[in-house]
Design a protein around this motif. Structure first.
Motif, PDB file in Angstrom:
ATOM      1  N   ALA A  36     -17.838 -71.060 -44.836  1.00  0.00           N
ATOM      2  CA  ALA A  36     -16.507 -70.649 -45.295  1.00  0.00           C
ATOM      3  C   ALA A  36     -15.962 -71.649 -46.308  1.00  0.00           C
ATOM      4  CB  ALA A  36     -15.560 -70.521 -44.105  1.00  0.00           C
ATOM      5  N   PHE A  37     -16.204 -72.946 -46.040  1.00  0.00           N
ATOM      6  CA  PHE A  37     -15.761 -73.987 -46.971  1.00  0.00           C
ATOM      7  C   PHE A  37     -16.440 -73.827 -48.337  1.00  0.00           C
ATOM      8  CE2 PHE A  37     -16.457 -78.187 -48.889  1.00  0.00           C
ATOM      9  CZ  PHE A  37     -15.152 -78.614 -49.038  1.00  0.00           C
ATOM     10  N   TYR A  38     -17.734 -73.580 -48.299  1.00  0.00           N
ATOM     11  CA  TYR A  38     -18.488 -73.416 -49.550  1.00  0.00           C
ATOM     12  C   TYR A  38     -18.010 -72.179 -50.323  1.00  0.00           C
ATOM     13  CZ  TYR A  38     -22.348 -72.386 -52.701  1.00  0.00           C
ATOM     14  OH  TYR A  38     -23.101 -72.094 -53.805  1.00  0.00           O
ATOM     15  N   GLU A  39     -17.793 -71.082 -49.604  1.00  0.00           N
ATOM     16  CA  GLU A  39     -17.352 -69.851 -50.269  1.00  0.00           C
ATOM     17  C   GLU A  39     -15.970 -70.029 -50.899  1.00  0.00           C
ATOM     18  OE1 GLU A  39     -17.541 -66.808 -47.367  1.00  0.00           O
ATOM     19  OE2 GLU A  39     -19.746 -66.741 -47.316  1.00  0.00           O
ATOM     20  N   LEU A  40     -15.077 -70.727 -50.197  1.00  0.00           N
ATOM     21  CA  LEU A  40     -13.738 -70.966 -50.749  1.00  0.00           C
ATOM     22  C   LEU A  40     -13.825 -71.854 -51.978  1.00  0.00           C
ATOM     23  CD1 LEU A  40     -10.679 -70.730 -50.651  1.00  0.00           C
ATOM     24  CD2 LEU A  40     -10.640 -72.641 -49.018  1.00  0.00           C
ATOM     25  N   ASP A  41     -14.647 -72.891 -51.890  1.00  0.00           N
ATOM     26  CA  ASP A  41     -14.804 -73.792 -53.038  1.00  0.00           C
ATOM     27  C   ASP A  41     -15.370 -73.043 -54.241  1.00  0.00           C
ATOM     28  OD1 ASP A  41     -14.898 -76.586 -54.189  1.00  0.00           O
ATOM     29  OD2 ASP A  41     -17.017 -76.057 -54.326  1.00  0.00           O
ATOM     30  N   ARG A  76      -2.827 -75.485 -51.295  1.00  0.00           N
ATOM     31  CA  ARG A  76      -3.195 -74.938 -49.984  1.00  0.00           C
ATOM     32  C   ARG A  76      -4.671 -75.142 -49.689  1.00  0.00           C
ATOM     33  NH1 ARG A  76      -1.325 -68.908 -49.613  1.00  0.00           N
ATOM     34  NH2 ARG A  76      -2.264 -69.206 -47.543  1.00  0.00           N
ATOM     35  N   ILE A  77      -5.491 -74.951 -50.709  1.00  0.00           N
ATOM     36  CA  ILE A  77      -6.938 -75.143 -50.525  1.00  0.00           C
ATOM     37  C   ILE A  77      -7.244 -76.593 -50.213  1.00  0.00           C
ATOM     38  CG2 ILE A  77      -9.159 -75.105 -51.748  1.00  0.00           C
ATOM     39  CD1 ILE A  77      -8.069 -72.613 -53.255  1.00  0.00           C
ATOM     40  N   ASP A  78      -6.516 -77.497 -50.883  1.00  0.00           N
ATOM     41  CA  ASP A  78      -6.711 -78.926 -50.589  1.00  0.00           C
ATOM     42  C   ASP A  78      -6.382 -79.223 -49.125  1.00  0.00           C
ATOM     43  OD1 ASP A  78      -7.512 -79.395 -53.157  1.00  0.00           O
ATOM     44  OD2 ASP A  78      -5.576 -80.185 -53.842  1.00  0.00           O
ATOM     45  N   ARG A  79      -5.305 -78.602 -48.612  1.00  0.00           N
ATOM     46  CA  ARG A  79      -4.911 -78.867 -47.230  1.00  0.00           C
ATOM     47  C   ARG A  79      -5.950 -78.355 -46.237  1.00  0.00           C
ATOM     48  NH1 ARG A  79       0.253 -77.435 -49.237  1.00  0.00           N
ATOM     49  NH2 ARG A  79       0.052 -75.306 -48.408  1.00  0.00           N
ATOM     50  N   VAL A  80      -6.389 -77.104 -46.399  1.00  0.00           N
ATOM     51  CA  VAL A  80      -7.360 -76.564 -45.434  1.00  0.00           C
ATOM     52  C   VAL A  80      -8.711 -77.255 -45.586  1.00  0.00           C
ATOM     53  CG1 VAL A  80      -6.195 -74.335 -45.203  1.00  0.00           C
ATOM     54  CG2 VAL A  80      -7.971 -74.632 -46.969  1.00  0.00           C
ATOM     55  N   SER A  81      -9.045 -77.658 -46.810  1.00  0.00           N
ATOM     56  CA  SER A  81     -10.302 -78.383 -47.016  1.00  0.00           C
ATOM     57  C   SER A  81     -10.233 -79.746 -46.338  1.00  0.00           C
ATOM     58  CB  SER A  81     -10.584 -78.554 -48.509  1.00  0.00           C
ATOM     59  OG  SER A  81     -10.747 -77.306 -49.141  1.00  0.00           O
ATOM     60  N   HIS A  82      -9.073 -80.400 -46.463  1.00  0.00           N
ATOM     61  CA  HIS A  82      -8.905 -81.694 -45.798  1.00  0.00           C
ATOM     62  C   HIS A  82      -8.997 -81.542 -44.281  1.00  0.00           C
ATOM     63  CE1 HIS A  82      -7.388 -85.705 -44.964  1.00  0.00           C
ATOM     64  NE2 HIS A  82      -6.482 -85.162 -44.145  1.00  0.00           N
ATOM     65  N   ASP A  83      -8.379 -80.486 -43.752  1.00  0.00           N
ATOM     66  CA  ASP A  83      -8.459 -80.241 -42.312  1.00  0.00           C
ATOM     67  C   ASP A  83      -9.903 -80.012 -41.883  1.00  0.00           C
ATOM     68  OD1 ASP A  83      -5.731 -80.481 -42.235  1.00  0.00           O
ATOM     69  OD2 ASP A  83      -5.338 -78.311 -42.131  1.00  0.00           O
ATOM     70  N   ARG A 114     -12.379 -72.716 -39.648  1.00  0.00           N
ATOM     71  CA  ARG A 114     -13.089 -71.645 -40.371  1.00  0.00           C
ATOM     72  C   ARG A 114     -12.147 -70.484 -40.647  1.00  0.00           C
ATOM     73  NH1 ARG A 114     -14.577 -67.125 -38.499  1.00  0.00           N
ATOM     74  NH2 ARG A 114     -14.524 -67.816 -36.318  1.00  0.00           N
ATOM     75  N   GLN A 115     -11.369 -70.103 -39.658  1.00  0.00           N
ATOM     76  CA  GLN A 115     -10.430 -68.997 -39.836  1.00  0.00           C
ATOM     77  C   GLN A 115      -9.399 -69.331 -40.916  1.00  0.00           C
ATOM     78  OE1 GLN A 115      -8.863 -68.465 -35.891  1.00  0.00           O
ATOM     79  NE2 GLN A 115     -10.758 -67.552 -35.090  1.00  0.00           N
ATOM     80  N   ASP A 116      -8.948 -70.602 -40.919  1.00  0.00           N
ATOM     81  CA  ASP A 116      -8.003 -71.006 -41.975  1.00  0.00           C
ATOM     82  C   ASP A 116      -8.647 -70.901 -43.350  1.00  0.00           C
ATOM     83  OD1 ASP A 116      -6.119 -71.522 -40.069  1.00  0.00           O
ATOM     84  OD2 ASP A 116      -6.456 -73.702 -40.018  1.00  0.00           O
ATOM     85  N   LEU A 117      -9.897 -71.357 -43.447  1.00  0.00           N
ATOM     86  CA  LEU A 117     -10.615 -71.274 -44.730  1.00  0.00           C
ATOM     87  C   LEU A 117     -10.792 -69.824 -45.163  1.00  0.00           C
ATOM     88  CD1 LEU A 117     -13.318 -73.997 -44.011  1.00  0.00           C
ATOM     89  CD2 LEU A 117     -11.555 -74.163 -45.769  1.00  0.00           C
ATOM     90  N   ALA A 122      -9.425 -65.097 -48.451  1.00  0.00           N
ATOM     91  CA  ALA A 122      -9.038 -63.690 -48.608  1.00  0.00           C
ATOM     92  C   ALA A 122      -7.805 -63.565 -49.518  1.00  0.00           C
ATOM     93  CB  ALA A 122      -8.753 -63.068 -47.251  1.00  0.00           C
ATOM     94  N   GLU A 123      -6.828 -64.454 -49.311  1.00  0.00           N
ATOM     95  CA  GLU A 123      -5.634 -64.423 -50.163  1.00  0.00           C
ATOM     96  C   GLU A 123      -5.979 -64.772 -51.605  1.00  0.00           C
ATOM     97  OE1 GLU A 123      -2.891 -67.059 -48.342  1.00  0.00           O
ATOM     98  OE2 GLU A 123      -2.632 -65.844 -46.522  1.00  0.00           O
ATOM     99  N   LEU A 124      -6.903 -65.718 -51.772  1.00  0.00           N
ATOM    100  CA  LEU A 124      -7.330 -66.086 -53.127  1.00  0.00           C
ATOM    101  C   LEU A 124      -8.041 -64.930 -53.812  1.00  0.00           C
ATOM    102  CD1 LEU A 124      -7.379 -68.554 -55.058  1.00  0.00           C
ATOM    103  CD2 LEU A 124      -9.678 -69.046 -54.201  1.00  0.00           C
ATOM    104  N   ASP A 125      -8.841 -64.184 -53.042  1.00  0.00           N
ATOM    105  CA  ASP A 125      -9.530 -63.012 -53.610  1.00  0.00           C
ATOM    106  C   ASP A 125      -8.533 -61.966 -54.074  1.00  0.00           C
ATOM    107  OD1 ASP A 125     -11.996 -64.151 -53.197  1.00  0.00           O
ATOM    108  OD2 ASP A 125     -12.404 -63.087 -51.323  1.00  0.00           O
ATOM    109  N   ARG A 126      -7.510 -61.718 -53.261  1.00  0.00           N
ATOM    110  CA  ARG A 126      -6.499 -60.727 -53.653  1.00  0.00           C
ATOM    111  C   ARG A 126      -5.760 -61.182 -54.912  1.00  0.00           C
ATOM    112  NH1 ARG A 126      -5.894 -60.358 -47.994  1.00  0.00           N
ATOM    113  NH2 ARG A 126      -4.154 -61.844 -47.995  1.00  0.00           N
ATOM    114  N   PHE A 127      -5.459 -62.480 -54.960  1.00  0.00           N
ATOM    115  CA  PHE A 127      -4.806 -63.023 -56.162  1.00  0.00           C
ATOM    116  C   PHE A 127      -5.701 -62.837 -57.384  1.00  0.00           C
ATOM    117  CE2 PHE A 127      -4.277 -66.838 -58.919  1.00  0.00           C
ATOM    118  CZ  PHE A 127      -3.040 -66.513 -59.446  1.00  0.00           C
ATOM    119  N   GLY A 128      -6.994 -63.107 -57.228  1.00  0.00           N
ATOM    120  CA  GLY A 128      -7.930 -62.940 -58.337  1.00  0.00           C
ATOM    121  C   GLY A 128      -7.999 -61.504 -58.814  1.00  0.00           C
ATOM    122  N   GLN A 129      -7.947 -60.550 -57.857  1.00  0.00           N
ATOM    123  CA  GLN A 129      -7.975 -59.135 -58.242  1.00  0.00           C
ATOM    124  C   GLN A 129      -6.730 -58.748 -59.031  1.00  0.00           C
ATOM    125  OE1 GLN A 129      -8.481 -57.100 -54.535  1.00  0.00           O
ATOM    126  NE2 GLN A 129     -10.627 -57.755 -54.281  1.00  0.00           N
TER     127      GLN A 129
END
Length: 421
Positions: A36-41, A76-83, A114-117, A122-129
């Protein structure tokens, strides 16, 4: 619980099997979180390219908001990645003394991160669309960039080649060369690239260079024809000026005959024609000499303007000279027999009256009034022919005015009939 083994003893961990299962579950959760981390990155890096593409081309409020929203996603990505990194660092799933409780906690925390990531992904994907229209527009602009710059370079090259060819014929084309040189700063900026000057500005600059370069090339290619046309006009107008000079000299005899045979009212307005004609022809000849000089110096725009001035002067002179001759001719005809011209006018009136009465028992007052007035004007004009030298010019001008009034009445009748009135 103890067990005998060759006289020795060892402790059996009653929960070791369960601990190993929990270790395996925690490892699975760790692998899933890593994925999940890799996919988000990856999604963030891909979307960053899209945002940079949009920002490079589009400076609209929508594009600026997209960049701002992406920056918020970055936080937000920095925060969940740090977590995620904190959780992974906190649990060593490979150590030998991992107990079941620690393994269970590790699995729970890894599942949560993982769920946070995945949620942020998912939110990033919607934003990209949602960026689809902006990204498509930006990509279209980028797709235009390289061809536009290349067209500009080729256009400048073609303009330069056309100038070289026309100069080889002996034409200087200095003004066109100056216009081409003025495009040099634009070419420099095009060569510096869109990274320094922006994609949209670069595309617009390239399109502007193409238009100007094509205009220069076209004018350069037409220059020999333009020079030939100016030469032709110079010759034609010189011939016309000479002929008009001769004709202007014939106005005075015409005026003498008018003075001798007709009343002053018939020729007073023509008194200045000879002097005006002489002055206008002299001015035209002077402008012709200036035009010739401009042509020799290849000042094409000046030559064209001067020739237009010459033509206007000659046209005015021609009208004045012609008016004197036509005046004498018309006065000769009407003094010999004015009834023909009067009858032609009366016929026009009667024809209009028949049209006004067509399909009616009484004429429309709007149509009848100007026609009745026309009849009266003709009668008064004929009655004014008195004395030894009648004012035939007054008769002619009145009859001309009456015919114009009648024509206007006819047009009004036809318009009213067409509109149902």
């Amino acid at each position: 619980m103890t067990a005998m083994n060759g006289g020795g003893t060892r402790r059996w961990g009653w929960g070791s099997g369960r601990a190993e299962n929990l270790r395996a579950d925690a490892q699975t959760a760790k692998d899933a979180a890593a994925a999940a981390f890799y996919e988000l990155d990856t999604a963030q890096r891909d979307l960053r390219i899209s945002i940079e593409t949009i920002s490079a081309v589009d400076s609209s409020p929508g594009a600026r908001k997209a960049a701002s929203d992406f920056a918020e996603f970055g936080a937000r990505i920095d925060r969940v990645s740090h977590d995620y990194i904190t959780v992974v660092d906190a649990h060593d799933l490979d150590r030998d003394d991992l107990d079941s409780g620690t393994a269970a906690r590790a699995r729970a925390e890894l599942d949560r991160t993982r769920q946070d990531l995945e949620r942020v992904k998912a939110e990033l994907d919607r934003f990209g669309q949602s960026l689809g229209p902006l990204l498509t527009q930006a990509e279209n602009q980028l797709a235009r960039l390289a061809p536009a710059v290349e067209r500009a370079r080729q256009g400048l090259l073609a303009a330069s080649g056309a100038l070289d060819q026309v100069r080889a014929t002996g034409l200087k084309a200095d003004d066109l060369a100056a216009r081409l040189a003025a495009l040099s700063p634009d070419l420099t900026k095009l060569n510096e690239g869109a990274g320094q000057h922006g994609v949209q500005e670069t595309v617009q600059r390239a399109d502007r260079v193409v238009r100007e370069a094509e205009a220069i090339r076209g004018e350069a290619e037409r220059l020999p024809e333009r020079a030939a046309e100016i030469d032709k006009r110079l010759s034609s107008l010189r011939t016309r000026a000479q002929a008009l000079h001769t004709r202007a000299g014939q106005v005075e005899p015409v005026l003498s005959e008018l003075r001798r045979r007709f009343s002053a009212a018939c020729w007073q307005d023509l008194q200045q024609v000879p002097r005006q004609a002489e002055r206008s022809v002299a001015q035209a000849e002077e402008k012709l000499r200036e035009a010739r000089t401009a042509r020799e110096e290849q000042r094409w725009a000046d030559a064209t303007t001067l020739l237009s001035t010459v033509r206007a002067l000659l046209n005015t002179t021609d009208e004045g000279v012609k008016a004197a001759g036509e005046r004498l001719q018309r006065l000769n005809e009407v003094s010999f027999d004015h009834t023909k011209e009067v009858e032609r006018t009366r016929f026009a009136i009667r024809d209009a009256q028949r049209l006004a009465m067509a399909g009616r028992s009484t004429p429309d007052p709007r149509h009848a009034a100007p026609l009745d007035s026309a009849v009266e004007r003709v009668d008064r004009a004929v009655a004014s022919l008195t004395g030894r030298h009648p004012d035939y010019w007054h008769l002619l001008t009145e009859l001309d005015a009456v015919k114009e009034t009648v024509q206007q009445a006819v047009e009004q009748i036809r318009q009213d009939r067409a509109s149902g009135h």
